[in-house]
Design a protein around this motif. Structure first.
Motif, PDB file in Angstrom:
ATOM      1  N   THR A   1       0.879  -1.141   0.026  1.00  0.00           N
ATOM      2  CA  THR A   1       0.111   0.120   0.047  1.00  0.00           C
ATOM      3  C   THR A   1       0.940   1.257  -0.031  1.00  0.00           C
ATOM      4  N   LYS A   2       0.823   2.331  -0.635  1.00  0.00           N
ATOM      5  CA  LYS A   2       1.328   3.358  -1.180  1.00  0.00           C
ATOM      6  C   LYS A   2       0.856   4.352  -0.121  1.00  0.00           C
ATOM      7  N   LEU A   3       1.804   5.150   0.288  1.00  0.00           N
ATOM      8  CA  LEU A   3       1.591   6.340   1.072  1.00  0.00           C
ATOM      9  C   LEU A   3       1.839   7.775   0.494  1.00  0.00           C
ATOM     10  N   SER A   4       0.532   8.190   0.263  1.00  0.00           N
ATOM     11  CA  SER A   4       0.675   9.624  -0.549  1.00  0.00           C
ATOM     12  C   SER A   4       0.556  10.654   0.566  1.00  0.00           C
ATOM     13  N   VAL A   5       1.342  11.744   0.839  1.00  0.00           N
ATOM     14  CA  VAL A   5       1.138  12.805   1.698  1.00  0.00           C
ATOM     15  C   VAL A   5       0.672  13.837   1.143  1.00  0.00           C
ATOM     16  N   ASN A   6      -0.499  14.109   1.894  1.00  0.00           N
ATOM     17  CA  ASN A   6      -1.432  15.681   1.595  1.00  0.00           C
ATOM     18  C   ASN A   6      -0.671  16.674   2.129  1.00  0.00           C
ATOM     19  N   ILE A   7      -0.125  17.737   1.540  1.00  0.00           N
ATOM     20  CA  ILE A   7       0.910  18.750   1.729  1.00  0.00           C
ATOM     21  C   ILE A   7       0.114  20.069   1.914  1.00  0.00           C
ATOM     22  N   ASN A   8      -1.248  19.898   1.999  1.00  0.00           N
ATOM     23  CA  ASN A   8      -2.149  21.203   2.167  1.00  0.00           C
ATOM     24  C   ASN A   8      -1.789  22.047   3.357  1.00  0.00           C
ATOM     25  N   LYS A   9      -1.484  21.154   4.536  1.00  0.00           N
ATOM     26  CA  LYS A   9      -1.358  21.869   5.726  1.00  0.00           C
ATOM     27  C   LYS A   9      -0.033  22.703   5.791  1.00  0.00           C
ATOM     28  N   ILE A  10       1.111  22.171   4.948  1.00  0.00           N
ATOM     29  CA  ILE A  10       2.159  22.974   4.828  1.00  0.00           C
ATOM     30  C   ILE A  10       1.812  24.118   4.260  1.00  0.00           C
ATOM     31  N   ALA A  11       0.970  24.356   3.334  1.00  0.00           N
ATOM     32  CA  ALA A  11       0.669  25.364   2.340  1.00  0.00           C
ATOM     33  C   ALA A  11      -0.135  26.412   3.501  1.00  0.00           C
ATOM     34  N   THR A  12      -0.921  25.785   4.262  1.00  0.00           N
ATOM     35  CA  THR A  12      -1.554  26.547   5.439  1.00  0.00           C
ATOM     36  C   THR A  12      -0.849  27.443   6.232  1.00  0.00           C
ATOM     37  N   LEU A  13       0.072  26.614   6.618  1.00  0.00           N
ATOM     38  CA  LEU A  13       1.231  27.368   7.621  1.00  0.00           C
ATOM     39  C   LEU A  13       1.862  28.319   6.718  1.00  0.00           C
ATOM     40  N   ARG A  14       2.513  28.140   5.558  1.00  0.00           N
ATOM     41  CA  ARG A  14       2.929  29.339   4.722  1.00  0.00           C
ATOM     42  C   ARG A  14       2.147  30.471   4.674  1.00  0.00           C
ATOM     43  N   ASN A  15       0.882  30.194   4.245  1.00  0.00           N
ATOM     44  CA  ASN A  15       0.035  31.412   4.010  1.00  0.00           C
ATOM     45  C   ASN A  15      -0.288  32.236   5.124  1.00  0.00           C
ATOM     46  N   ALA A  16      -0.273  31.634   6.319  1.00  0.00           N
ATOM     47  CA  ALA A  16      -0.614  32.272   7.649  1.00  0.00           C
ATOM     48  C   ALA A  16       0.365  33.680   7.841  1.00  0.00           C
ATOM     49  N   ARG A  17       1.551  33.405   7.396  1.00  0.00           N
ATOM     50  CA  ARG A  17       2.558  34.438   7.599  1.00  0.00           C
ATOM     51  C   ARG A  17       3.227  35.133   6.399  1.00  0.00           C
ATOM     52  N   GLY A  18       2.924  34.553   5.169  1.00  0.00           N
ATOM     53  CA  GLY A  18       3.271  34.987   3.798  1.00  0.00           C
ATOM     54  C   GLY A  18       4.672  34.511   3.602  1.00  0.00           C
ATOM     55  N   GLY A  19       5.200  34.965   2.556  1.00  0.00           N
ATOM     56  CA  GLY A  19       6.563  34.617   2.284  1.00  0.00           C
ATOM     57  C   GLY A  19       6.537  33.015   1.682  1.00  0.00           C
ATOM     58  N   ASN A  20       7.566  32.623   1.859  1.00  0.00           N
ATOM     59  CA  ASN A  20       7.725  31.071   1.386  1.00  0.00           C
ATOM     60  C   ASN A  20       8.240  30.183   2.470  1.00  0.00           C
ATOM     61  N   LYS A  21       7.855  30.315   3.630  1.00  0.00           N
ATOM     62  CA  LYS A  21       8.453  29.579   4.677  1.00  0.00           C
ATOM     63  C   LYS A  21       7.211  28.963   5.436  1.00  0.00           C
ATOM     64  N   PRO A  22       7.207  27.717   5.504  1.00  0.00           N
ATOM     65  CA  PRO A  22       7.927  26.706   4.686  1.00  0.00           C
ATOM     66  C   PRO A  22       7.568  26.429   3.250  1.00  0.00           C
ATOM     67  N   ASP A  23       8.482  26.085   2.721  1.00  0.00           N
ATOM     68  CA  ASP A  23       8.490  25.815   1.347  1.00  0.00           C
ATOM     69  C   ASP A  23       8.049  24.695   0.750  1.00  0.00           C
ATOM     70  N   VAL A  24       6.779  24.874   0.135  1.00  0.00           N
ATOM     71  CA  VAL A  24       5.792  23.551  -0.233  1.00  0.00           C
ATOM     72  C   VAL A  24       6.628  22.877  -1.145  1.00  0.00           C
ATOM     73  N   VAL A  25       7.243  23.185  -2.041  1.00  0.00           N
ATOM     74  CA  VAL A  25       8.002  22.691  -3.216  1.00  0.00           C
ATOM     75  C   VAL A  25       9.030  21.663  -2.338  1.00  0.00           C
ATOM     76  N   GLN A  26       9.683  22.271  -1.491  1.00  0.00           N
ATOM     77  CA  GLN A  26      10.791  21.589  -0.714  1.00  0.00           C
ATOM     78  C   GLN A  26      10.531  20.448   0.302  1.00  0.00           C
ATOM     79  N   VAL A  27       9.254  20.806   0.712  1.00  0.00           N
ATOM     80  CA  VAL A  27       8.673  19.932   1.737  1.00  0.00           C
ATOM     81  C   VAL A  27       8.041  18.439   0.848  1.00  0.00           C
TER      82      VAL A  27
END
Length: 240
Positions: A2-28
């Motif tokens: 069974t494959k594990l696919s990681v949903n990274i929406n929450k990483i983008a939520t954290l980034r958007n809360a502050r602006g900028g690019n930290k954390p970097d969604v693509v890097q994550v």
């Protein structure tokens, strides 16, 4: 496996809360793959409250595992799928304003719409999966729509797990067995975590893929992202 696919929406939520690019969604996303994830999932909603269209296009260039794009199949979503051509398009029935996906498709009432959308997506060479409740009738309707896979919407399983896990999983096992008999692939997602994942896999050993975001990212705050991904993989494929 069974494959594990990681949903990274929450990483983008954290980034958007502050602006900028930290954390970097693509890097994550790249780190998740490096740490063992076999897929990356995103759900680019029209209001871009987490994943943005620009994220999707950037991820298209770097994701080397299975790229899975969830969404309601409106014109915007279909344009994204046509341009990106991910490994999988997961169709959810929720309208744009809801907080998170909260139901499966009525595969009979929406049959005509689903047939048309699925045929178009498959014409682009993209595998299709649709959210369904753990009901054999809805699974049969999904097969009639022409989808490649279903994604079992597992909120009810997660909610009932601590009270009676055998009872909570039974409808899912029945629905999965019916899907397998009909030649459908089987995915699962929503509220799966380190406590309930292994039992779901033991009960439905032929699940193709699970998509996990909120719980996994939350666990990573304590255990670290690399260790957390390995913990989830062990729940899926090592623990007896």
């Amino acid at each position: 496996m069974t494959k594990l696919s990681v949903n990274i929406n929450k990483i983008a939520t954290l980034r958007n809360a502050r602006g900028g690019n930290k954390p970097d969604v693509v890097q994550v996303a790249q780190d998740c793959e490096r740490f063992g994830a076999q897929g990356i999932t995103v759900h680019p909603r029209p209001d871009e409250r987490h994943i943005r269209l620009s994220d999707v296009m950037a991820l298209k260039e770097v994701v080397t595992t299975e790229f899975n794009i969830e969404g309601y199949p409106d014109e915007r979503y279909m344009r994204i799928i046509e341009e990106v051509r991910p490994a999988q398009a997961t169709l959810v029935p929720d309208p744009p304003h809801v907080l998170t996906s909260n139901a499966g498709w009525d595969t009979y009432a929406r049959k005509e719409q689903l047939q048309e959308v699925i045929a178009q997506i498959k014409g682009w060479g993209v595998r299709t999966s649709i959210f369904v409740e753990p009901e054999e009738l809805m699974v049969e309707g999904a097969a009639a729509c022409g989808t490649d896979r279903i994604e079992l919407y597992t909120e009810a399983y997660a909610r009932g797990y601590h009270n009676n896990k055998e009872e909570a999983v039974q409808a899912y096992a029945n629905a999965a067995y019916r899907a397998k008999a009909l030649g459908l692939g089987i995915n699962a997602g929503h509220d799966l975590d380190l406590e309930n994942l292994a039992f779901l896999k033991r009960s439905i050993p032929y699940i193709d893929e699970v998509s996990i975001g909120h719980a996994l990212i939350s666990d990573a705050l304590y255990y670290g992202l690399e260790n957390t991904i390995q913990m989830y993989l062990r729940k899926l494929n090592i623990e007896p």
